[in-house]
Design a protein around this motif. Structure first.
Motif, PDB file in Angstrom:
ATOM      1  N   ILE A  12       6.337  -4.923  -0.593  1.00 14.37           N
ATOM      2  CA  ILE A  12       6.123  -3.711   0.192  1.00 14.37           C
ATOM      3  C   ILE A  12       7.480  -3.061   0.394  1.00 14.37           C
ATOM      4  O   ILE A  12       8.431  -3.702   0.864  1.00 14.37           O
ATOM      5  N   THR A  89       6.091   2.440  -8.326  1.00 13.65           N
ATOM      6  CA  THR A  89       5.028   1.636  -7.716  1.00 13.65           C
ATOM      7  C   THR A  89       4.461   0.594  -8.664  1.00 13.65           C
ATOM      8  O   THR A  89       3.422   0.009  -8.391  1.00 13.65           O
ATOM      9  N   THR A  92       5.424  -2.388  -6.728  1.00 14.88           N
ATOM     10  CA  THR A  92       5.785  -2.149  -5.337  1.00 14.88           C
ATOM     11  C   THR A  92       4.701  -1.345  -4.631  1.00 14.88           C
ATOM     12  O   THR A  92       4.159  -0.384  -5.203  1.00 14.88           O
ATOM     13  N   ILE A  93       4.392  -1.757  -3.416  1.00 17.60           N
ATOM     14  CA  ILE A  93       3.531  -0.956  -2.533  1.00 17.60           C
ATOM     15  C   ILE A  93       4.484  -0.101  -1.702  1.00 17.60           C
ATOM     16  O   ILE A  93       5.118  -0.593  -0.761  1.00 17.60           O
ATOM     17  N   GLU A  94       4.598   1.162  -2.075  1.00 14.23           N
ATOM     18  CA  GLU A  94       5.583   2.045  -1.460  1.00 14.23           C
ATOM     19  C   GLU A  94       4.951   2.815  -0.302  1.00 14.23           C
ATOM     20  O   GLU A  94       4.077   3.655  -0.508  1.00 14.23           O
ATOM     21  N   ILE A  95       5.408   2.515   0.917  1.00  9.65           N
ATOM     22  CA  ILE A  95       4.902   3.226   2.100  1.00  9.65           C
ATOM     23  C   ILE A  95       5.525   4.616   2.136  1.00  9.65           C
ATOM     24  O   ILE A  95       6.748   4.766   2.090  1.00  9.65           O
ATOM     25  N   LEU A 115      -2.711  -8.683   2.427  1.00  7.84           N
ATOM     26  CA  LEU A 115      -1.352  -8.821   1.934  1.00  7.84           C
ATOM     27  C   LEU A 115      -0.754 -10.084   2.553  1.00  7.84           C
ATOM     28  O   LEU A 115      -0.535 -10.145   3.767  1.00  7.84           O
ATOM     29  N   TYR A 126       7.757  -9.192   7.268  1.00  9.64           N
ATOM     30  CA  TYR A 126       6.299  -9.042   7.333  1.00  9.64           C
ATOM     31  C   TYR A 126       5.855  -8.898   8.779  1.00  9.64           C
ATOM     32  O   TYR A 126       5.060  -7.997   9.128  1.00  9.64           O
ATOM     33  N   ALA A 142       0.283   4.282   1.603  1.00 11.70           N
ATOM     34  CA  ALA A 142       1.167   3.764   0.557  1.00 11.70           C
ATOM     35  C   ALA A 142       0.614   4.106  -0.824  1.00 11.70           C
ATOM     36  O   ALA A 142      -0.571   4.423  -0.986  1.00 11.70           O
ATOM     37  N   TYR A 144       0.549   2.497  -4.856  1.00 13.14           N
ATOM     38  CA  TYR A 144       0.794   1.275  -5.620  1.00 13.14           C
ATOM     39  C   TYR A 144       0.078   1.395  -6.961  1.00 13.14           C
ATOM     40  O   TYR A 144      -0.803   2.245  -7.149  1.00 13.14           O
ATOM     41  N   LEU A 155      -2.567   0.722   4.927  1.00  4.46           N
ATOM     42  CA  LEU A 155      -2.238  -0.577   5.504  1.00  4.46           C
ATOM     43  C   LEU A 155      -2.540  -0.565   6.997  1.00  4.46           C
ATOM     44  O   LEU A 155      -2.157   0.378   7.704  1.00  4.46           O
ATOM     45  N   MET A 164      -4.891  -4.140   3.357  1.00  3.68           N
ATOM     46  CA  MET A 164      -4.728  -2.870   2.656  1.00  3.68           C
ATOM     47  C   MET A 164      -6.078  -2.438   2.087  1.00  3.68           C
ATOM     48  O   MET A 164      -6.775  -3.223   1.435  1.00  3.68           O
TER      49      MET A 164
END
Length: 352
Positions: A12, A89, A92-95, A115, A126, A142, A144, A155, A164
Protein backbone atom coordinates in the motif's frame (compact mmCIF):
# COMPACT_ATOMS: atom_id res chain seq x y z
CA UNK A 1 -9.37 -16.22 10.46
CA UNK A 2 -8.02 -19.53 9.08
CA UNK A 3 -4.97 -19.20 6.82
CA UNK A 4 -6.05 -18.33 3.31
CA UNK A 5 -3.91 -18.38 0.21
CA UNK A 6 -3.08 -14.88 -0.96
CA UNK A 7 -4.02 -14.00 -4.52
CA UNK A 8 -1.80 -10.95 -4.89
CA UNK A 9 1.29 -9.62 -3.10
CA UNK A 10 2.31 -5.98 -3.14
CA UNK A 11 2.28 -2.86 -1.01
CA UNK A 12 0.00 0.00 0.00
CA UNK A 13 1.42 3.35 -1.01
CA UNK A 14 0.37 5.88 1.66
CA UNK A 15 2.25 9.03 0.72
CA UNK A 16 5.89 8.17 1.32
CA UNK A 17 4.89 5.27 3.57
CA UNK A 18 4.95 1.79 1.98
CA UNK A 19 3.09 -1.03 3.69
CA UNK A 20 3.80 -4.59 2.43
CA UNK A 21 0.50 -6.49 2.20
CA UNK A 22 -1.06 -9.71 0.93
CA UNK A 23 -4.44 -9.66 -0.79
CA UNK A 24 -6.84 -12.45 0.20
CA UNK A 25 -10.49 -13.01 -0.72
CA UNK A 26 -12.91 -11.75 1.92
CA UNK A 27 -15.90 -13.73 0.61
CA UNK A 28 -16.59 -17.31 -0.38
CA UNK A 29 -19.38 -18.95 -2.34
CA UNK A 30 -21.53 -21.67 -0.77
CA UNK A 31 -23.66 -22.26 -3.84
CA UNK A 32 -24.07 -25.84 -5.04
CA UNK A 33 -22.61 -26.40 -8.48
CA UNK A 34 -23.77 -29.02 -10.97
CA UNK A 35 -21.97 -30.98 -13.66
CA UNK A 36 -23.26 -31.54 -17.14
CA UNK A 37 -24.01 -35.20 -17.83
CA UNK A 38 -25.19 -37.37 -20.71
CA UNK A 39 -28.84 -38.18 -19.94
CA UNK A 40 -28.64 -41.58 -21.59
CA UNK A 41 -25.87 -43.07 -19.44
CA UNK A 42 -24.95 -40.39 -16.86
CA UNK A 43 -21.48 -39.83 -18.30
CA UNK A 44 -19.72 -36.50 -17.65
CA UNK A 45 -19.74 -33.91 -20.42
CA UNK A 46 -16.36 -32.21 -20.65
CA UNK A 47 -15.01 -29.37 -22.74
CA UNK A 48 -11.69 -30.00 -24.36
CA UNK A 49 -9.35 -27.32 -25.72
CA UNK A 50 -8.21 -27.83 -29.30
CA UNK A 51 -5.75 -25.91 -31.41
CA UNK A 52 -7.43 -24.75 -34.61
CA UNK A 53 -4.28 -25.08 -36.70
CA UNK A 54 -3.19 -28.55 -35.59
CA UNK A 55 -6.70 -29.80 -34.69
CA UNK A 56 -5.47 -31.50 -31.56
CA UNK A 57 -6.12 -31.17 -27.84
CA UNK A 58 -3.62 -29.07 -25.89
CA UNK A 59 -2.76 -28.87 -22.18
CA UNK A 60 -3.02 -25.78 -19.94
CA UNK A 61 0.78 -25.41 -19.99
CA UNK A 62 0.63 -24.88 -23.76
CA UNK A 63 -1.99 -22.10 -23.56
CA UNK A 64 -1.02 -18.42 -23.41
CA UNK A 65 -2.65 -15.01 -24.00
CA UNK A 66 -3.17 -13.24 -27.28
CA UNK A 67 -4.87 -10.07 -28.47
CA UNK A 68 -7.02 -10.29 -31.59
CA UNK A 69 -6.39 -7.32 -33.87
CA UNK A 70 -9.04 -5.67 -36.07
CA UNK A 71 -7.93 -7.71 -39.09
CA UNK A 72 -8.28 -10.98 -37.17
CA UNK A 73 -4.58 -11.56 -36.59
CA UNK A 74 -3.48 -12.63 -33.09
CA UNK A 75 -0.76 -10.70 -31.23
CA UNK A 76 0.83 -12.87 -28.48
CA UNK A 77 1.07 -11.19 -25.03
CA UNK A 78 3.27 -12.85 -22.42
CA UNK A 79 3.29 -12.50 -18.64
CA UNK A 80 6.67 -10.76 -18.97
CA UNK A 81 5.07 -8.16 -21.25
CA UNK A 82 2.42 -7.50 -18.61
CA UNK A 83 4.96 -7.26 -15.80
CA UNK A 84 6.68 -4.34 -17.57
CA UNK A 85 3.57 -2.22 -17.94
CA UNK A 86 4.35 1.46 -17.26
CA UNK A 87 1.92 1.60 -14.33
CA UNK A 88 2.77 2.63 -10.76
CA UNK A 89 -0.08 0.38 -9.60
CA UNK A 90 1.33 -2.84 -11.10
CA UNK A 91 2.31 -4.10 -7.64
CA UNK A 92 1.06 -1.24 -5.52
CA UNK A 93 -2.28 -0.18 -4.06
CA UNK A 94 -1.86 3.56 -4.47
CA UNK A 95 -4.07 5.65 -2.18
CA UNK A 96 -5.16 8.77 -4.04
CA UNK A 97 -7.73 10.34 -1.67
CA UNK A 98 -9.74 10.05 1.55
CA UNK A 99 -13.47 10.71 1.32
CA UNK A 100 -16.59 10.20 3.51
CA UNK A 101 -18.07 6.73 3.11
CA UNK A 102 -21.43 8.07 1.90
CA UNK A 103 -19.71 9.48 -1.19
CA UNK A 104 -19.40 5.95 -2.56
CA UNK A 105 -22.40 4.73 -4.54
CA UNK A 106 -23.20 1.09 -3.60
CA UNK A 107 -23.74 0.40 -7.30
CA UNK A 108 -19.97 0.70 -7.72
CA UNK A 109 -19.24 -2.06 -5.18
CA UNK A 110 -17.55 -5.13 -6.64
CA UNK A 111 -15.44 -7.91 -5.10
CA UNK A 112 -14.21 -7.68 -1.48
CA UNK A 113 -10.75 -8.46 -0.14
CA UNK A 114 -8.82 -8.38 3.12
CA UNK A 115 -5.42 -6.74 3.21
CA UNK A 116 -3.07 -8.73 5.47
CA UNK A 117 0.16 -7.23 6.75
CA UNK A 118 3.12 -8.73 4.92
CA UNK A 119 5.34 -9.73 7.86
CA UNK A 120 6.43 -8.08 11.10
CA UNK A 121 7.91 -4.91 9.51
CA UNK A 122 4.49 -4.08 8.06
CA UNK A 123 2.70 -4.22 11.44
CA UNK A 124 3.51 -0.65 12.51
CA UNK A 125 2.53 1.22 9.28
CA UNK A 126 -0.47 -1.11 8.83
CA UNK A 127 -1.77 -0.23 12.30
CA UNK A 128 -1.11 3.47 11.68
CA UNK A 129 -3.24 3.48 8.52
CA UNK A 130 -6.00 1.47 10.24
CA UNK A 131 -6.23 3.84 13.21
CA UNK A 132 -6.07 6.92 10.96
CA UNK A 133 -9.05 5.59 8.99
CA UNK A 134 -10.96 4.90 12.21
CA UNK A 135 -10.40 8.36 13.65
CA UNK A 136 -11.21 10.21 10.43
CA UNK A 137 -14.45 8.27 9.76
CA UNK A 138 -13.40 8.24 6.12
CA UNK A 139 -12.50 5.63 3.53
CA UNK A 140 -9.44 5.60 1.29
CA UNK A 141 -9.80 5.59 -2.50
CA UNK A 142 -7.00 3.70 -4.23
CA UNK A 143 -5.92 2.43 -7.63
CA UNK A 144 -4.38 -1.00 -8.18
CA UNK A 145 -3.75 -3.50 -10.96
CA UNK A 146 -5.13 -7.04 -10.79
CA UNK A 147 -5.70 -9.73 -13.42
CA UNK A 148 -4.45 -7.70 -16.33
CA UNK A 149 -6.26 -4.41 -15.73
CA UNK A 150 -6.12 -1.35 -13.50
CA UNK A 151 -8.93 -1.12 -10.99
CA UNK A 152 -10.43 1.24 -8.44
CA UNK A 153 -10.72 0.30 -4.79
CA UNK A 154 -12.05 1.53 -1.45
CA UNK A 155 -10.21 0.79 1.79
CA UNK A 156 -12.08 0.70 5.11
CA UNK A 157 -11.68 -0.81 8.55
CA UNK A 158 -13.45 -4.07 9.46
CA UNK A 159 -12.85 -5.04 13.09
CA UNK A 160 -9.05 -4.82 13.36
CA UNK A 161 -8.30 -5.42 9.70
CA UNK A 162 -8.24 -3.28 6.59
CA UNK A 163 -10.64 -4.42 3.89
CA UNK A 164 -10.64 -3.35 0.28
CA UNK A 165 -13.72 -3.29 -1.95
CA UNK A 166 -13.13 -3.31 -5.66
CA UNK A 167 -15.06 -0.49 -7.29
CA UNK A 168 -16.36 -0.17 -10.80
CA UNK A 169 -15.16 2.85 -12.70
CA UNK A 170 -17.85 5.55 -12.84
CA UNK A 171 -18.37 5.03 -16.58
CA UNK A 172 -19.08 1.33 -15.95
CA UNK A 173 -22.26 2.10 -13.99
CA UNK A 174 -25.30 2.54 -16.19
CA UNK A 175 -27.70 5.43 -15.69
CA UNK A 176 -31.23 4.30 -14.65
CA UNK A 177 -32.84 5.66 -17.81
CA UNK A 178 -36.22 4.16 -18.67
CA UNK A 179 -36.36 2.15 -15.43
CA UNK A 180 -38.71 4.29 -13.33
CA UNK A 181 -42.43 4.11 -14.25
CA UNK A 182 -43.41 6.77 -16.75
CA UNK A 183 -47.03 6.82 -15.57
CA UNK A 184 -47.85 9.87 -13.47
CA UNK A 185 -48.80 8.69 -9.98
CA UNK A 186 -49.70 10.71 -6.89
CA UNK A 187 -49.05 9.30 -3.43
CA UNK A 188 -50.99 10.97 -0.62
CA UNK A 189 -49.85 11.59 2.95
CA UNK A 190 -52.06 8.86 4.42
CA UNK A 191 -50.50 6.23 2.18
CA UNK A 192 -47.02 7.43 3.16
CA UNK A 193 -47.98 7.33 6.84
CA UNK A 194 -49.14 3.71 6.47
CA UNK A 195 -45.94 2.81 4.61
CA UNK A 196 -43.90 4.40 7.44
CA UNK A 197 -45.96 2.48 10.00
CA UNK A 198 -45.27 -0.77 8.14
CA UNK A 199 -41.55 -0.03 8.04
CA UNK A 200 -41.51 0.76 11.76
CA UNK A 201 -43.51 -2.37 12.58
CA UNK A 202 -41.22 -4.66 10.58
CA UNK A 203 -38.30 -3.01 12.36
CA UNK A 204 -34.70 -4.18 12.04
CA UNK A 205 -33.14 -7.62 11.82
CA UNK A 206 -29.83 -9.19 12.69
CA UNK A 207 -28.29 -10.02 9.31
CA UNK A 208 -26.45 -12.97 10.91
CA UNK A 209 -29.83 -14.68 11.34
CA UNK A 210 -30.45 -14.75 7.60
CA UNK A 211 -29.43 -17.85 5.65
CA UNK A 212 -29.79 -19.37 2.22
CA UNK A 213 -32.96 -21.47 2.40
CA UNK A 214 -32.73 -22.40 -1.28
CA UNK A 215 -29.31 -24.00 -0.77
CA UNK A 216 -30.57 -25.94 2.28
CA UNK A 217 -33.57 -27.25 0.34
CA UNK A 218 -31.29 -28.22 -2.55
CA UNK A 219 -29.01 -30.12 -0.17
CA UNK A 220 -32.04 -32.08 1.11
CA UNK A 221 -32.97 -33.03 -2.45
CA UNK A 222 -29.41 -34.19 -3.22
CA UNK A 223 -29.21 -36.19 0.03
CA UNK A 224 -32.56 -37.88 -0.66
CA UNK A 225 -31.57 -38.79 -4.21
CA UNK A 226 -28.23 -40.16 -3.01
CA UNK A 227 -30.03 -42.36 -0.46
CA UNK A 228 -32.49 -43.60 -3.07
CA UNK A 229 -35.41 -41.84 -1.37
CA UNK A 230 -38.13 -39.63 -2.79
CA UNK A 231 -37.15 -35.97 -2.61
CA UNK A 232 -39.32 -33.86 -0.29
CA UNK A 233 -42.21 -32.09 -1.96
CA UNK A 234 -42.31 -28.32 -2.03
CA UNK A 235 -44.95 -26.71 0.19
CA UNK A 236 -47.87 -24.97 -1.44
CA UNK A 237 -46.94 -21.35 -2.11
CA UNK A 238 -49.04 -18.72 -0.39
CA UNK A 239 -51.73 -17.42 -2.69
CA UNK A 240 -51.33 -13.71 -3.22
CA UNK A 241 -54.50 -11.93 -4.23
CA UNK A 242 -54.64 -8.96 -6.52
CA UNK A 243 -54.19 -5.61 -4.85
CA UNK A 244 -57.56 -3.96 -5.32
CA UNK A 245 -57.00 -1.18 -2.83
CA UNK A 246 -53.52 0.08 -1.92
CA UNK A 247 -54.73 1.52 1.37
CA UNK A 248 -56.41 -1.76 2.32
CA UNK A 249 -53.25 -3.69 1.43
CA UNK A 250 -51.08 -1.36 3.55
CA UNK A 251 -53.48 -1.51 6.50
CA UNK A 252 -53.63 -5.30 6.31
CA UNK A 253 -49.83 -5.53 6.10
CA UNK A 254 -49.39 -3.32 9.18
CA UNK A 255 -51.99 -5.37 11.07
CA UNK A 256 -50.34 -8.67 10.09
CA UNK A 257 -46.88 -7.39 11.06
CA UNK A 258 -48.15 -6.22 14.45
CA UNK A 259 -49.96 -9.50 15.02
CA UNK A 260 -46.80 -11.48 14.22
CA UNK A 261 -44.95 -9.46 16.87
CA UNK A 262 -47.77 -9.79 19.38
CA UNK A 263 -48.52 -6.07 19.36
CA UNK A 264 -52.18 -6.34 18.35
CA UNK A 265 -55.04 -8.50 19.63
CA UNK A 266 -57.66 -10.42 17.69
CA UNK A 267 -60.09 -7.49 17.84
CA UNK A 268 -57.93 -5.32 15.61
CA UNK A 269 -57.60 -8.14 13.09
CA UNK A 270 -61.38 -8.69 12.99
CA UNK A 271 -62.04 -4.99 12.52
CA UNK A 272 -59.55 -4.92 9.67
CA UNK A 273 -61.15 -7.97 8.08
CA UNK A 274 -64.57 -6.31 8.28
CA UNK A 275 -63.16 -3.14 6.74
CA UNK A 276 -61.70 -5.14 3.87
CA UNK A 277 -64.95 -7.04 3.26
CA UNK A 278 -66.83 -3.76 3.03
CA UNK A 279 -64.37 -2.36 0.47
CA UNK A 280 -64.10 -5.33 -1.90
CA UNK A 281 -67.81 -5.69 -2.88
CA UNK A 282 -67.92 -1.98 -3.77
CA UNK A 283 -65.02 -2.51 -6.18
CA UNK A 284 -66.65 -5.64 -7.66
CA UNK A 285 -70.00 -3.92 -8.29
CA UNK A 286 -68.17 -1.03 -9.91
CA UNK A 287 -66.42 -3.47 -12.23
CA UNK A 288 -69.70 -5.22 -13.12
CA UNK A 289 -71.31 -1.92 -14.14
CA UNK A 290 -71.47 -1.74 -17.97
CA UNK A 291 -69.07 0.73 -19.45
CA UNK A 292 -70.66 3.98 -20.72
CA UNK A 293 -69.72 4.97 -24.23
CA UNK A 294 -69.33 8.68 -23.48
CA UNK A 295 -69.46 10.67 -20.30
CA UNK A 296 -71.53 13.44 -21.93
CA UNK A 297 -74.21 11.03 -23.09
CA UNK A 298 -74.60 9.43 -19.68
CA UNK A 299 -74.73 12.87 -18.05
CA UNK A 300 -77.38 14.10 -20.51
CA UNK A 301 -79.43 10.95 -19.98
CA UNK A 302 -79.22 11.30 -16.21
CA UNK A 303 -80.17 14.98 -16.47
CA UNK A 304 -83.11 14.18 -18.75
CA UNK A 305 -84.30 11.48 -16.38
CA UNK A 306 -84.01 13.79 -13.42
CA UNK A 307 -85.82 16.59 -15.32
CA UNK A 308 -88.56 14.18 -16.39
CA UNK A 309 -89.03 13.01 -12.84
CA UNK A 310 -89.27 16.62 -11.60
CA UNK A 311 -91.77 17.54 -14.38
CA UNK A 312 -93.89 14.50 -13.63
CA UNK A 313 -93.83 15.37 -9.95
CA UNK A 314 -94.89 18.94 -10.71
CA UNK A 315 -97.72 17.73 -12.99
CA UNK A 316 -98.91 15.29 -10.35
CA UNK A 317 -98.89 18.00 -7.69
CA UNK A 318 -100.72 20.46 -9.98
CA UNK A 319 -103.37 17.91 -10.94
CA UNK A 320 -103.83 16.98 -7.32
CA UNK A 321 -104.33 20.61 -6.39
CA UNK A 322 -106.76 21.08 -9.33
CA UNK A 323 -108.85 18.06 -8.41
CA UNK A 324 -108.93 19.16 -4.79
CA UNK A 325 -110.19 22.64 -5.72
CA UNK A 326 -112.83 21.15 -8.06
CA UNK A 327 -114.11 18.81 -5.41
CA UNK A 328 -114.24 21.69 -2.94
CA UNK A 329 -116.21 23.88 -5.35
CA UNK A 330 -118.61 21.05 -6.21
CA UNK A 331 -119.17 20.43 -2.53
CA UNK A 332 -119.93 24.09 -1.94
CA UNK A 333 -122.43 24.22 -4.89
CA UNK A 334 -124.22 21.13 -3.68
CA UNK A 335 -124.59 22.57 -0.19
CA UNK A 336 -125.90 25.86 -1.60
CA UNK A 337 -128.51 24.13 -3.77
CA UNK A 338 -129.71 22.05 -0.88
CA UNK A 339 -130.17 25.10 1.29
CA UNK A 340 -132.06 27.29 -1.33
CA UNK A 341 -134.39 24.79 -3.03
CA UNK A 342 -137.68 23.92 -1.21
CA UNK A 343 -138.13 20.45 0.08
CA UNK A 344 -140.19 18.25 -2.27
CA UNK A 345 -143.25 16.53 -0.82
CA UNK A 346 -144.19 13.05 -1.79
CA UNK A 347 -147.70 12.99 -3.49
CA UNK A 348 -150.34 10.82 -1.86
CA UNK A 349 -152.15 8.16 -3.88
CA UNK A 350 -155.87 8.78 -4.48
CA UNK A 351 -158.39 6.08 -3.74
CA UNK A 352 -161.28 5.41 -6.08
Amino acid sequence: MPPVRSIWNGAISFGLVSIPIKLVNATESHSISFRQIHLEDGGRIRYRKFCELEDKEVTSAEIGKGYEDADGSIIPITDEDLSHLPLPTAKTIEIVAFVPADRIDPLQMDASYYLAAGGAPAAKPYTLLREALKRSNKVAIAKYALRGRERLGMLRVVDNAIAMHGLLWPDEVRAPEGVAPDTKVTVNDKELDLADALMDTLGEIDLDELHDEYREALEEVVAAKAAGETPPEAPEPAKGGKVLDLMAALEKSVSAAKKSRGEEGEEGGEAEAEAEVRRLPARKSARATPKQTTGKKSTATATARATGKKTAAKKTTASAKKSTSKSTQASKKTTAKKSTQPKKTTPRKRTA
